[in-house]
Design an enzyme around this catalytic site. Structure first.
Site, PDB file in Angstrom:
ATOM      1  N   ALA A 157     -34.987  69.524 -54.431  1.00  0.00           N
ATOM      2  CA  ALA A 157     -35.966  70.544 -54.843  1.00  0.00           C
ATOM      3  C   ALA A 157     -37.091  70.624 -53.826  1.00  0.00           C
ATOM      4  CB  ALA A 157     -36.530  70.189 -56.219  1.00  0.00           C
ATOM      5  N   GLU A 162     -36.030  70.459 -39.000  1.00  0.00           N
ATOM      6  CA  GLU A 162     -37.258  71.109 -38.515  1.00  0.00           C
ATOM      7  C   GLU A 162     -38.405  70.112 -38.342  1.00  0.00           C
ATOM      8  OE1 GLU A 162     -38.034  75.009 -40.098  1.00  0.00           O
ATOM      9  OE2 GLU A 162     -35.957  75.218 -40.745  1.00  0.00           O
ATOM     10  N   THR A 185     -37.902  78.221 -59.920  1.00  0.00           N
ATOM     11  CA  THR A 185     -38.847  79.094 -59.220  1.00  0.00           C
ATOM     12  C   THR A 185     -38.080  80.356 -58.810  1.00  0.00           C
ATOM     13  OG1 THR A 185     -38.284  78.278 -57.016  1.00  0.00           O
ATOM     14  CG2 THR A 185     -39.986  77.046 -58.238  1.00  0.00           C
ATOM     15  N   ILE A 189     -28.542  75.175 -51.672  1.00  0.00           N
ATOM     16  CA  ILE A 189     -27.741  73.996 -51.325  1.00  0.00           C
ATOM     17  C   ILE A 189     -27.502  73.150 -52.579  1.00  0.00           C
ATOM     18  CG2 ILE A 189     -27.605  71.930 -49.883  1.00  0.00           C
ATOM     19  CD1 ILE A 189     -29.549  73.376 -47.919  1.00  0.00           C
ATOM     20  N   THR A 232     -34.728  68.150 -43.453  1.00  0.00           N
ATOM     21  CA  THR A 232     -34.366  69.193 -42.503  1.00  0.00           C
ATOM     22  C   THR A 232     -34.570  68.719 -41.066  1.00  0.00           C
ATOM     23  OG1 THR A 232     -35.121  71.332 -41.670  1.00  0.00           O
ATOM     24  CG2 THR A 232     -36.733  70.067 -42.885  1.00  0.00           C
TER      25      THR A 232
HETATM   26  P1  NAD Z   1     -33.857  76.756 -52.148  1.00  0.00           P
HETATM   27  O1  NAD Z   1     -35.210  77.324 -51.896  1.00  0.00           O
HETATM   28  O2  NAD Z   1     -32.681  77.661 -52.195  1.00  0.00           O
HETATM   29  O3  NAD Z   1     -33.867  75.971 -53.550  1.00  0.00           O
HETATM   30  C1  NAD Z   1     -34.913  75.133 -53.920  1.00  0.00           C
HETATM   31  C2  NAD Z   1     -34.735  74.771 -55.389  1.00  0.00           C
HETATM   32  O4  NAD Z   1     -35.812  73.886 -55.755  1.00  0.00           O
HETATM   33  C3  NAD Z   1     -34.809  75.972 -56.327  1.00  0.00           C
HETATM   34  O5  NAD Z   1     -33.779  75.886 -57.292  1.00  0.00           O
HETATM   35  C4  NAD Z   1     -36.173  75.837 -56.983  1.00  0.00           C
HETATM   36  O6  NAD Z   1     -36.216  76.376 -58.298  1.00  0.00           O
HETATM   37  C5  NAD Z   1     -36.388  74.335 -56.985  1.00  0.00           C
HETATM   38  N1  NAD Z   1     -37.804  73.980 -56.970  1.00  0.00           N
HETATM   39  C6  NAD Z   1     -38.770  74.463 -56.139  1.00  0.00           C
HETATM   40  N2  NAD Z   1     -39.968  73.934 -56.480  1.00  0.00           N
HETATM   41  C7  NAD Z   1     -39.751  73.091 -57.514  1.00  0.00           C
HETATM   42  C8  NAD Z   1     -40.596  72.237 -58.268  1.00  0.00           C
HETATM   43  N3  NAD Z   1     -41.924  72.164 -58.050  1.00  0.00           N
HETATM   44  N4  NAD Z   1     -40.037  71.487 -59.252  1.00  0.00           N
HETATM   45  C9  NAD Z   1     -38.694  71.553 -59.505  1.00  0.00           C
HETATM   46  N5  NAD Z   1     -37.867  72.370 -58.832  1.00  0.00           N
HETATM   47  C10 NAD Z   1     -38.383  73.113 -57.843  1.00  0.00           C
HETATM   48  O7  NAD Z   1     -33.676  75.609 -51.071  1.00  0.00           O
HETATM   49  P2  NAD Z   1     -32.373  75.182 -50.242  1.00  0.00           P
HETATM   50  O8  NAD Z   1     -32.254  76.048 -49.067  1.00  0.00           O
HETATM   51  O9  NAD Z   1     -31.249  75.027 -51.175  1.00  0.00           O
HETATM   52  O10 NAD Z   1     -32.833  73.740 -49.729  1.00  0.00           O
HETATM   53  C11 NAD Z   1     -32.631  72.591 -50.538  1.00  0.00           C
HETATM   54  C12 NAD Z   1     -33.167  71.377 -49.794  1.00  0.00           C
HETATM   55  O11 NAD Z   1     -32.483  71.221 -48.548  1.00  0.00           O
HETATM   56  C13 NAD Z   1     -34.654  71.476 -49.459  1.00  0.00           C
HETATM   57  O12 NAD Z   1     -35.229  70.193 -49.635  1.00  0.00           O
HETATM   58  C14 NAD Z   1     -34.661  71.874 -47.984  1.00  0.00           C
HETATM   59  O13 NAD Z   1     -35.827  71.393 -47.335  1.00  0.00           O
HETATM   60  C15 NAD Z   1     -33.416  71.179 -47.489  1.00  0.00           C
HETATM   61  N6  NAD Z   1     -32.759  71.819 -46.326  1.00  0.00           N
HETATM   62  C16 NAD Z   1     -32.464  73.156 -46.339  1.00  0.00           C
HETATM   63  C17 NAD Z   1     -31.799  73.732 -45.257  1.00  0.00           C
HETATM   64  C18 NAD Z   1     -31.414  75.195 -45.255  1.00  0.00           C
HETATM   65  O14 NAD Z   1     -30.901  75.697 -44.248  1.00  0.00           O
HETATM   66  N7  NAD Z   1     -31.599  75.929 -46.354  1.00  0.00           N
HETATM   67  C19 NAD Z   1     -31.465  72.944 -44.159  1.00  0.00           C
HETATM   68  C20 NAD Z   1     -31.777  71.580 -44.180  1.00  0.00           C
HETATM   69  C21 NAD Z   1     -32.420  71.028 -45.267  1.00  0.00           C
HETATM   70  P1  TYD Z   2     -34.669  81.337 -41.284  1.00  0.00           P
HETATM   71  O1  TYD Z   2     -33.398  81.771 -41.928  1.00  0.00           O
HETATM   72  O2  TYD Z   2     -35.965  81.674 -41.926  1.00  0.00           O
HETATM   73  O3  TYD Z   2     -34.535  79.748 -41.074  1.00  0.00           O
HETATM   74  P2  TYD Z   2     -35.490  78.732 -40.241  1.00  0.00           P
HETATM   75  O4  TYD Z   2     -36.770  79.386 -39.922  1.00  0.00           O
HETATM   76  O5  TYD Z   2     -35.668  77.637 -41.228  1.00  0.00           O
HETATM   77  O6  TYD Z   2     -34.708  78.352 -39.037  1.00  0.00           O
HETATM   78  O7  TYD Z   2     -34.701  81.904 -39.802  1.00  0.00           O
HETATM   79  C1  TYD Z   2     -33.658  81.620 -38.881  1.00  0.00           C
HETATM   80  C2  TYD Z   2     -34.056  82.265 -37.546  1.00  0.00           C
HETATM   81  O8  TYD Z   2     -34.029  83.682 -37.720  1.00  0.00           O
HETATM   82  C3  TYD Z   2     -35.462  81.911 -37.094  1.00  0.00           C
HETATM   83  O9  TYD Z   2     -35.472  81.825 -35.676  1.00  0.00           O
HETATM   84  C4  TYD Z   2     -36.287  83.108 -37.542  1.00  0.00           C
HETATM   85  C5  TYD Z   2     -35.307  84.261 -37.425  1.00  0.00           C
HETATM   86  N1  TYD Z   2     -35.506  85.380 -38.390  1.00  0.00           N
HETATM   87  C6  TYD Z   2     -35.573  86.697 -37.905  1.00  0.00           C
HETATM   88  O10 TYD Z   2     -35.471  86.957 -36.697  1.00  0.00           O
HETATM   89  N2  TYD Z   2     -35.759  87.702 -38.834  1.00  0.00           N
HETATM   90  C7  TYD Z   2     -35.888  87.465 -40.154  1.00  0.00           C
HETATM   91  O11 TYD Z   2     -36.083  88.435 -40.941  1.00  0.00           O
HETATM   92  C8  TYD Z   2     -35.796  86.114 -40.621  1.00  0.00           C
HETATM   93  C9  TYD Z   2     -35.932  85.806 -42.090  1.00  0.00           C
HETATM   94  C10 TYD Z   2     -35.596  85.104 -39.697  1.00  0.00           C
END
Ligand code: NAD
Ligand code: TYD
Length: 352
Positions: free
Chosen positions: A87, A137, A41, A17, A135
């Site tokens: 992050a 969650e 990471t 994101i 999130t």
């Molecule tokens: P991601 O895991 O793809 O990226 C995380 C980034 O943070 C990476 O670039 C990593 O190198 C960096 N990072 C991790 N630990 C670090 C540290 N100790 N110091 C500095 N950098 C560090 O995550 P994402 O899916 O892009 O999520 C980004 C944010 O959005 C997170 O806070 C997550 O909780 C939130 N979020 C994600 C989702 C989703 O569906 N992916 C939904 C809602 C909220």
């Molecule tokens: P995920 O992408 O890990 O997001 P989150 O747990 O944060 O919602 O998982 C999305 C949904 O898909 C969750 O209900 C778990 C399920 N899932 C599978 O069924 N198989 C998989 O291999 C993964 C990674 C997730």
């Protein structure tokens, strides 16, 4: 003296994101200097930002949230007007096997960043803003009906969501205790280009391409509310600029899918786009052991964001999924790169 009107520090900008948020800010706000702080990471990848890395208003700083002195140095050097904090350790399954990593980065790392902001801004909060990206969650799980609103009590069940809930509480506590001007958003599941293939959608796309089993947890009836990542980035831009200080905004796609229906839809699209015989990808679906503490259903009520700030998703799920699959088909090198090495060990351990 900087020639930029504002400096924005974005953490986690090399992740999924974060890279979309960095790209949006670099392009939409040429008068801002965008400083991307990331530890790189396993989830951080500068390849995600190839198209903006040479922009005159973009800077990358490799730093870890756990290095408090390093954060102070970055804050002192750039003196940002605002921080957008993304992050984090972000994957639920990894939080089940390594919960402490999530406490370190998501809780202690966030508190380190709050301290660095408080120290640098030193009570001069005019025009300053700490935006914490969180999130849905943290709200726990829904039954068959109902939606998460901004007033839903926190009830996290996984170490990931517990660590994000703790970080949200710290951000609000710094607002109440020290007057730190913050804004917070809680978003539903994102999908789109550059998504690391440990999460459901990119993992399934990668496995179809490799002809590997598609592991569906439990009975596949778990429900998530999916939002295209670029719409999340647009919401973050809007909330950063127009959101009320101290407010929380829920962001969601108004787009609920049971996992098994989503995986079947993905399979059909993959068959069409890759010219495989109809139904061949679906044959790879394999039900596997459930995730412990698995939340049944997430669904966001994003009415506040819509009515107060006028945000709605711009991309339909069909368009977003289609664009996402096309991106993975066109970026085989990216996929190969991120699924080599440590990913193979993770996969073997998670899906024994
Ligand atoms: P991601 O895991 O793809 O990226 C995380 C980034 O943070 C990476 O670039 C990593 O190198 C960096 N990072 C991790 N630990 C670090 C540290 N100790 N110091 C500095 N950098 C560090 O995550 P994402 O899916 O892009 O999520 C980004 C944010 O959005 C997170 O806070 C997550 O909780 C939130 N979020 C994600 C989702 C989703 O569906 N992916 C939904 C809602 C909220
Ligand atoms: P995920 O992408 O890990 O997001 P989150 O747990 O944060 O919602 O998982 C999305 C949904 O898909 C969750 O209900 C778990 C399920 N899932 C599978 O069924 N198989 C998989 O291999 C993964 C990674 C997730």
């Amino acid at each position: 003296m900087s020639t930029f009107r504002k400096t924005i520090l974005i953490t986690g900008g090399a992740g999924f994101i974060g890279s979309h948020v960095v790209r949006l800010f670099v392009r939409n706000h040429p008068d801002y200097l965008v400083v991307n702080l990331d530890a790189l990471t396993y989830a951080g990848n500068l390849e995600n930002l190839k198209d903006v890395e040479d922009a005159p208003n973009y800077l990358f700083v490799k730093e870890n949230l756990l290095n408090a002195e390093g954060l102070d140095r970055v804050m002192e050097t750039h003196r940002p007007d605002g921080i957008i904090h993304l992050a984090a350790e972000s994957h639920v399954d990894r939080s089940i096997s390594s919960p402490l990593d999530f406490v370190y980065t998501n809780v202690i790392g966030t508190v380190n960043l709050l301290n660095a902001a408080k120290k640098c801004w030193d009570g001069q909060f005019d025009g300053k803003r700490f935006y914490h990206v969180s999130t849905d969650e943290v709200y726990g799980t829904l039954g068959a009906t109902g939606l998460f609103t901004e007033e839903t009590p926190y009830d996290p069940h996984s170490p990931y969501s517990a660590s994000k809930a703790a970080s949200d509480h710290f951000v609000r506590a710094y607002g109440d205790t020290y007057g730190l001007p913050f804004v917070l958003s809680n978003c539903s599941n994102n999908y789109g280009p550059h998504h690391f293939p440990e999460k459901l959608i990119p993992l399934m796309i990668n496995n179809v391409l490799k002809g590997k089993p598609l592991p569906v947890y439990g009975d596949g009836k778990y429900t998530r509310d999916w939002l295209f990542v670029k719409d999340h980035a647009l919401a973050i831009d809007l909330i950063y600029h127009k959101g009320a200080t101290g407010a929380t905004y829920n962001i969601g796609g108004f787009n609920e899918w049971q996992n098994i229906d989503l995986v079947r839809l993905l399979c059909r699209l993959m068959d069409q786009k890759t010219g495989r015989p109809e139904g061949s990808s679906e044959e790879l679906i394999t039900y596997v052991k459930d995730r412990p503490g698995h939340d049944l259903r997430y669904a966001i009520d994003a009415t506040k964001l819509k009515s107060e700030l006028g945000w709605t998703p711009t991309v339909t799920f069909e368009e977003g999924l289609s664009q996402t699959i096309d991106w993975y088909l066109e970026n085989g090198a990216w996929l190969e790169h991120v699924t080599s090495g440590a990913y193979q060990d993770y996969y073997a351990q998670q899906y024994v």
